[in-house]
Write an enzyme that holds these catalytic residues in place. Structure first.
Site, PDB file in Angstrom:
ATOM      1  N   TYR A 136      65.227  39.835  -0.457  1.00 17.82           N
ATOM      2  CA  TYR A 136      64.199  40.628   0.106  1.00 17.82           C
ATOM      3  C   TYR A 136      63.334  41.162  -0.935  1.00 17.82           C
ATOM      4  CZ  TYR A 136      62.166  43.444   4.072  1.00 17.82           C
ATOM      5  OH  TYR A 136      61.270  43.929   5.044  1.00 17.82           O
ATOM      6  N   LYS A 161      62.424  36.565   1.566  1.00 14.30           N
ATOM      7  CA  LYS A 161      61.578  37.276   2.468  1.00 14.30           C
ATOM      8  C   LYS A 161      60.774  38.257   1.753  1.00 14.30           C
ATOM      9  CE  LYS A 161      62.106  40.444   6.379  1.00 14.30           C
ATOM     10  NZ  LYS A 161      63.059  41.375   7.168  1.00 14.30           N
TER      11      LYS A 161
END
Length: 308
Positions: A136, A161
Site C-alpha cells: 500500500y 495499491k
C-alpha cells in the site's frame, strides 16, 4: 495458494462498536453479509476503514474470526497489517493462522524511511508467512520504481495499491512492471479517480460508499467499463462528488462518514461509536449526506436497502 490480487470492487468493512466501546460482532457479520449479497469481489477487514489503528490484538483476531465465518470462502478475505514491524508480523501470522487469503501491508507508523528501509519493512512482513501480500503506497510510504521492481520479485507480493495519486509515477510503474502484479486504486473516494486509473491497468478499487450503496458503486464501475459516459456523469453529479465534498469537510471522515451512511440506510451500526482520534460526523454534514442518499435511492433503487 493462488498468487493473484483480487479484482473488481473491494469491500472494506468498518468495525462496529457498541455503546461500551466493544466490537459488535453480530453487526460486523451482518455488514459483511450485506457486502457479499451485493456482489463485492473481496472483503478486507481490520484495515483503515476498520479503524486498524485502534484495535488491540485480541480484537483484531476476533474480527478475522467473524469475517472468515461469514464469508465461508465465497470471496477472498484480506486483513490489514502494519505499524511497528514486530506487531505487523504478529498480525500477519494471526491472519495466516485463520486461513485468510492475504493481507494489505499498511504504512509503517510515522517514520519516513529511506527506500531501502521501506523495502526491508515490506520484505520482512511479506516473507513472514505464505499468504498473499498487497503493498500500500500512501502517506509516508512512497516508493521508487527500483523499490517496486525489487518487491515484485518476492513471490508473496501479488498487488500494489496506490493511495498517493502521482499519475507520472503510476504510468512509469505500470509500464515497467506490467501484469506481474495486480494494480488497485486506493485513493480516497476511489470512484472519483477510477476513470484515470483504468487505462493504466488498474482493475480494482476500494470503495467506501459500497458499505452503504454498493449497487451504485457497481452501476458506476460497469458504466466505466462499458464506456457509458452518460451514466458515469450522472452518478458523479448525483452521488460521488456531493459525498466527496462532505468527506473533505472533516478529518477522520474517511471512517465516520461511512458509518453515518450505513446508519442512514438502516444497517446495524451506531455512527457515533468511533474511537478517538476519529470523531463522529457533525450534525449538519450528517443531514447533508442523508439528503444525498434519499435522492440517490429514489433514482437508483436497491432491493437491499433497508430504510430511508
Amino acid at each position: 495458494m493462488k498468487r493473484n490480487a483480487p479484482t473488481g470492487i473491494l469491500g472494506f468493512p468498518v468495525t462496529p462498536f457498541d455503546s461500551q466501546g466493544n466490537i459488535d460482532e453480530l453487526a460486523l457479520s451482518q455488514n459483511i453479509q450485506y457486502l457479499l449479497d451485493s456482489g463485492l469481489e473481496a472483503i478486507f477487514v481490520a484495515c483503515g476503514a476498520g479503524e486498524f489503528h485502534s484495535l488491540e490484538n485480541r480484537e483484531y483476531e476476533s474480527i478475522i474470526e467473524v469475517a472468515t465465518a461469514t464469508v465461508k470462502g465465497k470471496v477472498p478475505v484480506y486483513t490489514g497489517v502494519g505499524g511497528n514491524l514486530s506487531d505487523a508480523i504478529y498480525k500477519a501470522k494471526i491472519s495466516e493462522k485463520h486461513g485468510v487469503d492475504g493481507y494489505l501491508i499498511m504504512p509503517a507508523y510515522l517514520i519516513n524511511g529511506e527506500q531501502e528501509g521501506i523495502y526491508q519493512y515490506v520484505h520482512s512482513i511479506a516473507t513472514s508467512t505464505n499468504l498473499n501480500a498487497i503493498v500500500y503506497q500512501r502517506d509516508n510510504v512512497v516508493m521508487t520504481l527500483d523499490t517496486i521492481e525489487r518487491l515484485v520479485e518476492i513471490p508473496q507480493i501479488v498487488g500494489f495499491k496506490d493511495g498517493h495519486g502521482s499519475m507520472e509515477h503510476i504510468i512509469e510503474f505500470t509500464q515497467s512492471i506490467g501484469n506481474k502484479i495486480g494494480w488497485l486504486n486506493g485513493m480516497p473516494m476511489a470512484e472519483v479517480t477510477m476513470p484515470a486509473y483504468i487505462p493504466l491497468g488498474f482493475d480494482s478499487y476500494s470503495s467506501a460508499i459500497s458499505n452503504y450503496i454498493p449497487h451504485i458503486s457497481r452501476k458506476f464501475y460497469d458504466a466505466l467499463l462499458e464506456g457509458d459516459q452518460t451514466t458515469v456523469n450522472e452518478i458523479y453529479q448525483d452521488v460521488i462528488l456531493p459525498i466527496n465534498r462532505i468527506r473533505r469537510q472533516g478529518k477522520g471522515y474517511a471512517i465516520s462518514l461511512i458509518k453515518a451512511g450505513m446508519e442512514i440506510v438502516g444497517l446495524p451500526i451506531n455512527s457515533k461509536n468511533v474511537r478517538p482520534p476519529v470523531t463522529p460526523v457533525k450534525h449538519e454534514h450528517y443531514e447533508q449526506l442523508e439528503e444525498i442518499l434519499k435522492k440517490a435511492l429514489i433514482k437508483y433503487p436497491s432491493n437491499l436497502t433497508k430504510s430511508l
